[in-house]
Design a protein around this motif. Structure first.
Motif, PDB file in Angstrom:
ATOM      1  N   SER A 179       0.853  -1.185   0.000  1.00 27.22           N
ATOM      2  CA  SER A 179       0.000   0.000   0.000  1.00 27.22           C
ATOM      3  C   SER A 179       0.886   1.231   0.000  1.00 27.22           C
ATOM      4  CB  SER A 179      -0.917  -0.014   1.222  1.00 27.22           C
ATOM      5  OG  SER A 179      -0.140  -0.070   2.418  1.00 27.22           O
ATOM      6  N   GLN A 180       0.285   2.403   0.085  1.00 25.39           N
ATOM      7  CA  GLN A 180       1.037   3.651   0.175  1.00 25.39           C
ATOM      8  C   GLN A 180       0.700   4.363   1.480  1.00 25.39           C
ATOM      9  OE1 GLN A 180       3.423   4.797  -1.752  1.00 25.39           O
ATOM     10  NE2 GLN A 180       3.282   3.057  -3.158  1.00 25.39           N
ATOM     11  N   PRO A 181       1.601   4.359   2.476  1.00 27.26           N
ATOM     12  CA  PRO A 181       2.889   3.666   2.467  1.00 27.26           C
ATOM     13  C   PRO A 181       2.721   2.182   2.752  1.00 27.26           C
ATOM     14  CG  PRO A 181       2.559   4.736   4.571  1.00 27.26           C
ATOM     15  CD  PRO A 181       1.369   5.124   3.727  1.00 27.26           C
ATOM     16  N   PRO A 182       3.762   1.375   2.475  1.00 26.51           N
ATOM     17  CA  PRO A 182       3.684  -0.056   2.779  1.00 26.51           C
ATOM     18  C   PRO A 182       3.463  -0.291   4.279  1.00 26.51           C
ATOM     19  CG  PRO A 182       5.542   0.424   1.344  1.00 26.51           C
ATOM     20  CD  PRO A 182       5.033   1.737   1.822  1.00 26.51           C
ATOM     21  N   VAL A 183       2.694  -1.323   4.587  1.00 25.08           N
ATOM     22  CA  VAL A 183       2.352  -1.650   5.975  1.00 25.08           C
ATOM     23  C   VAL A 183       2.808  -3.074   6.270  1.00 25.08           C
ATOM     24  CG1 VAL A 183       0.470  -1.928   7.636  1.00 25.08           C
ATOM     25  CG2 VAL A 183       0.361  -0.113   5.924  1.00 25.08           C
ATOM     26  N   PRO A 184       3.490  -3.301   7.386  1.00 31.22           N
ATOM     27  CA  PRO A 184       3.949  -4.658   7.675  1.00 31.22           C
ATOM     28  C   PRO A 184       2.827  -5.539   8.204  1.00 31.22           C
ATOM     29  CG  PRO A 184       4.539  -3.217   9.489  1.00 31.22           C
ATOM     30  CD  PRO A 184       3.926  -2.334   8.418  1.00 31.22           C
ATOM     31  N   THR A 185       2.883  -6.816   7.884  1.00 31.74           N
ATOM     32  CA  THR A 185       2.056  -7.795   8.568  1.00 31.74           C
ATOM     33  C   THR A 185       2.701  -8.082   9.923  1.00 31.74           C
ATOM     34  OG1 THR A 185       3.280  -9.664   7.659  1.00 31.74           O
ATOM     35  CG2 THR A 185       1.415  -8.820   6.353  1.00 31.74           C
ATOM     36  N   GLU A 186       2.060  -8.907  10.733  1.00 27.02           N
ATOM     37  CA  GLU A 186       2.646  -9.225  12.039  1.00 27.02           C
ATOM     38  C   GLU A 186       4.029  -9.863  11.878  1.00 27.02           C
ATOM     39  OE1 GLU A 186       1.629 -11.799  16.099  1.00 27.02           O
ATOM     40  OE2 GLU A 186       0.163 -11.646  14.473  1.00 27.02           O
ATOM     41  N   ALA A 187       4.146 -10.793  10.927  1.00 30.62           N
ATOM     42  CA  ALA A 187       5.441 -11.437  10.699  1.00 30.62           C
ATOM     43  C   ALA A 187       6.448 -10.436  10.158  1.00 30.62           C
ATOM     44  CB  ALA A 187       5.274 -12.602   9.720  1.00 30.62           C
ATOM     45  N   GLY A 188       6.013  -9.565   9.255  1.00 32.11           N
ATOM     46  CA  GLY A 188       6.911  -8.553   8.706  1.00 32.11           C
ATOM     47  C   GLY A 188       7.410  -7.598   9.766  1.00 32.11           C
ATOM     48  N   ALA A 189       6.526  -7.225  10.694  1.00 31.34           N
ATOM     49  CA  ALA A 189       6.919  -6.318  11.772  1.00 31.34           C
ATOM     50  C   ALA A 189       7.985  -6.952  12.658  1.00 31.34           C
ATOM     51  CB  ALA A 189       5.700  -5.920  12.600  1.00 31.34           C
ATOM     52  N   ARG A 190       7.823  -8.239  12.958  1.00 27.20           N
ATOM     53  CA  ARG A 190       8.802  -8.923  13.803  1.00 27.20           C
ATOM     54  C   ARG A 190      10.163  -8.988  13.128  1.00 27.20           C
ATOM     55  NH1 ARG A 190       6.869 -14.502  16.194  1.00 27.20           N
ATOM     56  NH2 ARG A 190       8.894 -14.203  17.216  1.00 27.20           N
ATOM     57  N   LEU A 191      10.169  -9.310  11.841  1.00 23.84           N
ATOM     58  CA  LEU A 191      11.441  -9.393  11.119  1.00 23.84           C
ATOM     59  C   LEU A 191      12.084  -8.017  10.955  1.00 23.84           C
ATOM     60  CD1 LEU A 191      10.528 -12.038   8.401  1.00 23.84           C
ATOM     61  CD2 LEU A 191      12.099 -12.338  10.335  1.00 23.84           C
ATOM     62  N   SER A 192      11.269  -7.002  10.694  1.00 20.62           N
ATOM     63  CA  SER A 192      11.807  -5.654  10.558  1.00 20.62           C
ATOM     64  C   SER A 192      12.417  -5.172  11.873  1.00 20.62           C
ATOM     65  CB  SER A 192      10.703  -4.699  10.107  1.00 20.62           C
ATOM     66  OG  SER A 192      11.184  -3.369  10.043  1.00 20.62           O
ATOM     67  N   ALA A 193      11.711  -5.437  12.979  1.00 21.67           N
ATOM     68  CA  ALA A 193      12.232  -5.039  14.291  1.00 21.67           C
ATOM     69  C   ALA A 193      13.563  -5.733  14.570  1.00 21.67           C
ATOM     70  CB  ALA A 193      11.215  -5.372  15.382  1.00 21.67           C
ATOM     71  N   HIS A 194      13.646  -7.006  14.224  1.00 21.42           N
ATOM     72  CA  HIS A 194      14.903  -7.738  14.417  1.00 21.42           C
ATOM     73  C   HIS A 194      16.025  -7.082  13.611  1.00 21.42           C
ATOM     74  CE1 HIS A 194      17.749 -11.054  14.762  1.00 21.42           C
ATOM     75  NE2 HIS A 194      17.886 -11.017  13.448  1.00 21.42           N
ATOM     76  N   MET A 195      15.751  -6.717  12.370  1.00 18.15           N
ATOM     77  CA  MET A 195      16.786  -6.132  11.529  1.00 18.15           C
ATOM     78  C   MET A 195      17.222  -4.775  12.043  1.00 18.15           C
ATOM     79  SD  MET A 195      18.697  -6.803   9.042  1.00 18.15           S
ATOM     80  CE  MET A 195      20.068  -5.778   8.522  1.00 18.15           C
ATOM     81  N   GLU A 196      16.291  -3.970  12.519  1.00 21.90           N
ATOM     82  CA  GLU A 196      16.658  -2.656  13.051  1.00 21.90           C
ATOM     83  C   GLU A 196      17.551  -2.809  14.281  1.00 21.90           C
ATOM     84  OE1 GLU A 196      16.382  -0.054  11.541  1.00 21.90           O
ATOM     85  OE2 GLU A 196      14.685  -0.166  10.196  1.00 21.90           O
ATOM     86  N   ARG A 197      17.301  -3.821  15.085  1.00 22.19           N
ATOM     87  CA  ARG A 197      18.141  -4.046  16.265  1.00 22.19           C
ATOM     88  C   ARG A 197      19.514  -4.560  15.869  1.00 22.19           C
ATOM     89  NH1 ARG A 197      13.131  -6.655  19.774  1.00 22.19           N
ATOM     90  NH2 ARG A 197      11.960  -4.695  19.873  1.00 22.19           N
ATOM     91  N   VAL A 198      19.561  -5.372  14.822  1.00 22.29           N
ATOM     92  CA  VAL A 198      20.855  -5.820  14.306  1.00 22.29           C
ATOM     93  C   VAL A 198      21.666  -4.627  13.812  1.00 22.29           C
ATOM     94  CG1 VAL A 198      21.964  -7.093  12.429  1.00 22.29           C
ATOM     95  CG2 VAL A 198      20.124  -8.158  13.739  1.00 22.29           C
ATOM     96  N   ARG A 199      21.033  -3.703  13.104  1.00 16.55           N
ATOM     97  CA  ARG A 199      21.722  -2.505  12.611  1.00 16.55           C
ATOM     98  C   ARG A 199      22.292  -1.696  13.772  1.00 16.55           C
ATOM     99  NH1 ARG A 199      18.615   1.268  10.570  1.00 16.55           N
ATOM    100  NH2 ARG A 199      20.185   2.226   9.267  1.00 16.55           N
ATOM    101  N   LEU A 200      21.514  -1.598  14.847  1.00 15.52           N
ATOM    102  CA  LEU A 200      21.983  -0.849  16.006  1.00 15.52           C
ATOM    103  C   LEU A 200      23.174  -1.540  16.659  1.00 15.52           C
ATOM    104  CD1 LEU A 200      21.685   1.447  18.021  1.00 15.52           C
ATOM    105  CD2 LEU A 200      19.973   0.083  19.228  1.00 15.52           C
ATOM    106  N   LEU A 201      23.104  -2.868  16.823  1.00 16.60           N
ATOM    107  CA  LEU A 201      24.213  -3.607  17.424  1.00 16.60           C
ATOM    108  C   LEU A 201      25.464  -3.510  16.559  1.00 16.60           C
ATOM    109  CD1 LEU A 201      22.256  -6.765  18.626  1.00 16.60           C
ATOM    110  CD2 LEU A 201      23.374  -5.064  20.085  1.00 16.60           C
TER     111      LEU A 201
END
Length: 299
Positions: free
Chosen positions: A52-74
């Motif tokens: 969609s505009q903007p793209p919206v995460p599903t529950e699984a997408g949100a979990r994976l995105s959150a994991h990646m953002e934390r990896v970037r921070l680490l």
């Protein structure tokens, strides 16, 4: 093993708000971004993002995105300790934080400035209402949030900050024009009120708590904290303004309370991801220190 290039594509799409913007950040084509996410969805066996505009995460997408953002921070913290691990193109770490517009405009920025000066970290601030910022943390868009929601988000630490005190204020000329006999329910129904956006229920909440009935009045929409204050000073309408912003104007007589001694206190909380603790704990210390100076102490 996780496919980190694909995870990075997913996180970038959600963080930047689109496939083309994500492609520009990642230095690839939008088609490549789409292919990476599609391959990740096939591997996971679930849709990860609603196109969609903007793209919206599903529950699984949100979990994976959150994991990646934390990896970037680490990785950013590790690169700060071991600079040779960082690529030549990599800059300082960036923390994405959800904050309310009123907090940003009244007390949060001094904490942010001290934190950035001490650590060299950049901040990507996302604005939303105090009842909605926790959702940004929950779906992985941000790593920390100023929120009115005390319920801990999974994988996060939470602490009370105190309450941001709001006062129902207007210019003396506005009060004289619209409330010549004093502030009562009938006069409030006729007097123009300022609202930030459709999520802003502070004025209605104050009227409900003060007079026991809903607010129904002519409304000016002013989606800016500073614009809210300026509109109040100009006599455009009455509004709930944060005490740190209006204290000097009240003392100078440029604004006055509709009903003195009837504040509205909005308790705020700070929530942040448990991982990437060093930078987030440093930011937490500055936020907590500024809250002690600017907010009403927690009950």
């Amino acid at each position: 093993m996780l496919d980190y290039p694909s995870l990075a594509a997913l996180a970038a799409v959600l963080r930047e708000g689109g496939f083309e913007r994500a492609a520009a950040v990642l230095g690839v084509t939008p088609s490549a971004v789409s292919q990476r996410i599609r391959a990740l969805e096939e591997r996971v066996g679930a849709t990860l993002v609603v196109r969609s505009q903007p793209p919206v995460p599903t529950e699984a997408g949100a979990r994976l995105s959150a994991h990646m953002e934390r990896v970037r921070l680490l990785e950013g913290e590790l690169a700060a300790d071991l600079p040779l691990l960082a690529g030549a193109e990599e800059g300082p770490a960036t923390l994405r934080v959800a904050v309310t517009a009123d907090s940003l405009g009244s007390w949060f920025l001094p904490a942010a400035a001290r934190f950035s000066a001490a650590t060299g970290t950049l901040l990507d601030l996302v604005l939303d209402g105090e009842d909605h910022t926790a959702a940004r943390l929950r779906n992985g868009e941000v790593l920390a949030a100023v929120t009115a929601d005390p319920a801990p988000v999974s994988g996060c630490r939470t602490r009370p900050l105190g309450a941001l005190r709001y006062l129902a204020t207007a210019s003396p000329a506005f009060l004289a024009r619209h409330f010549p006999q004093g502030v009562d329910a009938a006069a409030l129904a006729r007097a123009p009120v300022l609202r930030f956006d459709r999520k802003d229920g502070l004025q209605a909440r104050w009227v409900e708590e003060t007079f026991g009935h809903p607010l129904a009045a002519p409304t000016h929409w002013v989606p800016s904290t500073q614009g809210f204050l300026d509109a109040s000073l100009a006599g455009l309408g009455w509004a709930m303004n944060p005490l740190p912003l209006v204290a000097a104007h009240l003392a100078a007589g440029r604004l006055a309370e509709l009903i003195p001694g009837r504040p509205l206190d909005v308790p705020l909380h700070w929530q942040h991801a448990r991982l990437g603790a060093r930078l987030l704990e440093a930011l937490t210390r500055e936020v907590a220190a500024e809250a002690r100076r600017s907010l009403v102490p927690p009950a």
